[in-house]
Design a protein around this motif. Structure first.
Motif, PDB file in Angstrom:
ATOM      1  N   SER A   8       0.811  -1.218   0.000  1.00  0.00           N
ATOM      2  CA  SER A   8       0.000   0.000   0.000  1.00  0.00           C
ATOM      3  C   SER A   8       0.843   1.266   0.000  1.00  0.00           C
ATOM      4  N   PHE A   9       2.027   1.218   0.607  1.00  0.00           N
ATOM      5  CA  PHE A   9       2.896   2.393   0.596  1.00  0.00           C
ATOM      6  C   PHE A   9       3.276   2.744  -0.845  1.00  0.00           C
ATOM      7  N   GLY A  10       3.622   1.735  -1.635  1.00  0.00           N
ATOM      8  CA  GLY A  10       3.926   1.959  -3.048  1.00  0.00           C
ATOM      9  C   GLY A  10       2.711   2.384  -3.846  1.00  0.00           C
ATOM     10  N   ASP A  11       1.551   1.830  -3.505  1.00  0.00           N
ATOM     11  CA  ASP A  11       0.321   2.242  -4.186  1.00  0.00           C
ATOM     12  C   ASP A  11       0.049   3.728  -3.975  1.00  0.00           C
ATOM     13  N   GLU A  12       0.229   4.188  -2.739  1.00  0.00           N
ATOM     14  CA  GLU A  12      -0.011   5.596  -2.431  1.00  0.00           C
ATOM     15  C   GLU A  12       0.975   6.491  -3.175  1.00  0.00           C
ATOM     16  N   TYR A  13       2.217   6.038  -3.317  1.00  0.00           N
ATOM     17  CA  TYR A  13       3.215   6.802  -4.076  1.00  0.00           C
ATOM     18  C   TYR A  13       2.750   6.965  -5.530  1.00  0.00           C
ATOM     19  N   THR A  14       2.277   5.888  -6.104  1.00  0.00           N
ATOM     20  CA  THR A  14       1.812   5.933  -7.490  1.00  0.00           C
ATOM     21  C   THR A  14       0.632   6.895  -7.639  1.00  0.00           C
ATOM     22  N   LYS A  15      -0.281   6.886  -6.673  1.00  0.00           N
ATOM     23  CA  LYS A  15      -1.445   7.778  -6.726  1.00  0.00           C
ATOM     24  C   LYS A  15      -1.036   9.250  -6.632  1.00  0.00           C
ATOM     25  N   ARG A  16       0.039   9.529  -5.882  1.00  0.00           N
ATOM     26  CA  ARG A  16       0.473  10.928  -5.713  1.00  0.00           C
ATOM     27  C   ARG A  16       1.113  11.478  -6.979  1.00  0.00           C
ATOM     28  N   ASN A  17       1.601  10.617  -7.833  1.00  0.00           N
ATOM     29  CA  ASN A  17       2.279  11.051  -9.047  1.00  0.00           C
ATOM     30  C   ASN A  17       1.287  11.073 -10.210  1.00  0.00           C
ATOM     31  N   VAL A  18       1.300  12.166 -10.941  1.00  0.00           N
ATOM     32  CA  VAL A  18       0.353  12.353 -12.039  1.00  0.00           C
ATOM     33  C   VAL A  18       1.119  12.503 -13.347  1.00  0.00           C
ATOM     34  N   ALA A  19       0.721  11.752 -14.338  1.00  0.00           N
ATOM     35  CA  ALA A  19       1.384  11.803 -15.644  1.00  0.00           C
ATOM     36  C   ALA A  19       0.668  12.812 -16.541  1.00  0.00           C
ATOM     37  N   ASP A  20       0.713  14.086 -16.166  1.00  0.00           N
ATOM     38  CA  ASP A  20       0.110  15.131 -16.990  1.00  0.00           C
ATOM     39  C   ASP A  20       1.214  15.967 -17.639  1.00  0.00           C
ATOM     40  N   ASN A  21       0.823  16.944 -18.438  1.00  0.00           N
ATOM     41  CA  ASN A  21       1.808  17.753 -19.147  1.00  0.00           C
ATOM     42  C   ASN A  21       2.726  18.515 -18.199  1.00  0.00           C
ATOM     43  N   ALA A  22       2.175  18.961 -17.072  1.00  0.00           N
ATOM     44  CA  ALA A  22       2.988  19.701 -16.106  1.00  0.00           C
ATOM     45  C   ALA A  22       4.103  18.843 -15.539  1.00  0.00           C
ATOM     46  N   SER A  23       3.863  17.546 -15.426  1.00  0.00           N
ATOM     47  CA  SER A  23       4.897  16.624 -14.942  1.00  0.00           C
ATOM     48  C   SER A  23       5.804  16.154 -16.070  1.00  0.00           C
ATOM     49  N   LEU A  24       5.240  16.021 -17.261  1.00  0.00           N
ATOM     50  CA  LEU A  24       5.990  15.446 -18.378  1.00  0.00           C
ATOM     51  C   LEU A  24       7.014  16.410 -18.960  1.00  0.00           C
ATOM     52  N   HIS A  25       6.659  17.671 -19.110  1.00  0.00           N
ATOM     53  CA  HIS A  25       7.563  18.614 -19.761  1.00  0.00           C
ATOM     54  C   HIS A  25       8.910  18.758 -19.051  1.00  0.00           C
ATOM     55  N   PRO A  26       8.958  18.842 -17.716  1.00  0.00           N
ATOM     56  CA  PRO A  26      10.264  18.882 -17.059  1.00  0.00           C
ATOM     57  C   PRO A  26      11.089  17.617 -17.301  1.00  0.00           C
ATOM     58  N   ARG A  27      10.413  16.480 -17.398  1.00  0.00           N
ATOM     59  CA  ARG A  27      11.126  15.228 -17.659  1.00  0.00           C
ATOM     60  C   ARG A  27      11.702  15.199 -19.074  1.00  0.00           C
ATOM     61  N   ILE A  28      10.977  15.758 -20.021  1.00  0.00           N
ATOM     62  CA  ILE A  28      11.494  15.829 -21.389  1.00  0.00           C
ATOM     63  C   ILE A  28      12.748  16.688 -21.428  1.00  0.00           C
ATOM     64  N   ARG A  29      12.708  17.833 -20.752  1.00  0.00           N
ATOM     65  CA  ARG A  29      13.897  18.694 -20.700  1.00  0.00           C
ATOM     66  C   ARG A  29      15.048  17.995 -19.991  1.00  0.00           C
ATOM     67  N   MET A  30      14.725  17.282 -18.932  1.00  0.00           N
ATOM     68  CA  MET A  30      15.741  16.530 -18.189  1.00  0.00           C
ATOM     69  C   MET A  30      16.444  15.523 -19.093  1.00  0.00           C
ATOM     70  N   TRP A  31      15.666  14.726 -19.818  1.00  0.00           N
ATOM     71  CA  TRP A  31      16.260  13.692 -20.653  1.00  0.00           C
ATOM     72  C   TRP A  31      16.961  14.258 -21.885  1.00  0.00           C
ATOM     73  N   THR A  32      16.486  15.354 -22.406  1.00  0.00           N
ATOM     74  CA  THR A  32      17.189  15.995 -23.510  1.00  0.00           C
ATOM     75  C   THR A  32      18.593  16.382 -23.077  1.00  0.00           C
ATOM     76  N   ARG A  33      18.722  16.881 -21.854  1.00  0.00           N
ATOM     77  CA  ARG A  33      20.047  17.244 -21.324  1.00  0.00           C
ATOM     78  C   ARG A  33      20.909  16.015 -21.055  1.00  0.00           C
ATOM     79  N   ILE A  34      20.331  15.001 -20.430  1.00  0.00           N
ATOM     80  CA  ILE A  34      21.117  13.817 -20.069  1.00  0.00           C
ATOM     81  C   ILE A  34      21.636  13.087 -21.305  1.00  0.00           C
ATOM     82  N   LEU A  35      20.817  13.009 -22.332  1.00  0.00           N
ATOM     83  CA  LEU A  35      21.201  12.246 -23.531  1.00  0.00           C
ATOM     84  C   LEU A  35      22.085  13.033 -24.495  1.00  0.00           C
TER      85      LEU A  35
END
Length: 208
Positions: free
Chosen positions: A13-40
């Motif tokens: 349940s602790f992991g389930d709650e973590y998953t619920k707190r994280n949202v895969a929306d544009n506000a979350s995705l765009h920083p990750r795209i910038r992050m990976w563009t830099r890393i790669l």
């Protein structure tokens, strides 16, 4: 990881709650795209053809990578709720999502051009960290990336009111000391205030 406090928490349940707190929306995705563009960026000209994420949760990194990379993506995730969301959202197929843990990866040696963790090693107990690194090293044929919380010294941090579930250290130093064949290609810091991510330090290694 074998049966232990950390794995029990993340599978349940602790992991389930973590998953619920994280949202895969544009506000979350765009920083990750910038992050990976830099890393790669250092891999331009030798882009990985297949990538493994160890501890993908609902797949923010996988979703970001899909937008900037043509690589075949594979994920390991011990939490069943998160695995199902990866499949239901069409991020990965059922065949590309594996119920496994960092210290026992179900892949042959040198399977992936790039294997990485992001916010995962911080949740592995110090006594299990070496085996996890050994497995990630084993299944990577070229590159390893690690993006985690940093501290000059190893320290355990209370996490959502529980002890023994979050650890900080110099993970880059740990990798280099554990596997002396690794060559540091690049490293950096994503500042929460500027990036919209957590305060994350990352290291990109090449197998020598």
């Amino acid at each position: 990881m074998n049966a232990n406090k950390q794995l029990d928490a993340w599978r349940g349940s602790f992991g389930d709650e973590y998953t619920k707190r994280n949202v895969a929306d544009n506000a979350s995705l765009h920083p990750r795209i910038r992050m990976w563009t830099r890393i790669l960026k250092p891999l331009i000209g030798d882009e990985p053809s297949n990538i493994l994420e160890v501890g993908a949760n609902l797949g923010l990194n996988m979703r970001a990578l899909r937008t900037i990379s043509a690589a075949k993506l594979t994920a390991v995730e011990p939490n069943p709720t998160a695995r199902q969301q990866l499949i239901n959202d069409g991020v990965l197929t059922n065949e590309d999502v594996h119920d496994a843990t960092a210290d026992a990866l179900p892949f042959a040696d040198n399977t992936f051009d790039l294997a990485f963790t992001s916010g995962v090693m911080i949740h592995i107990a110090p006594e299990n960290l070496g085996q996890a690194c050994d497995e990630i090293h084993r299944v990577s044929s070229k590159y390893i990336m690690c993006c985690e919380y940093y501290s000059d010294k190893e320290e355990a941090i209370s996490y959502r009111g529980q002890d023994g579930l979050l650890f900080k250290r110099d993970y880059g130093d740990f990798w280099l000391n554990r596997h002396t064949d690794l060559i540091l290609m690049d490293y950096g810091f994503f500042w929460k205030k500027a990036t919209g991510l957590d305060n994350l330090t990352w290291w990109l290694f090449k197998k020598g």
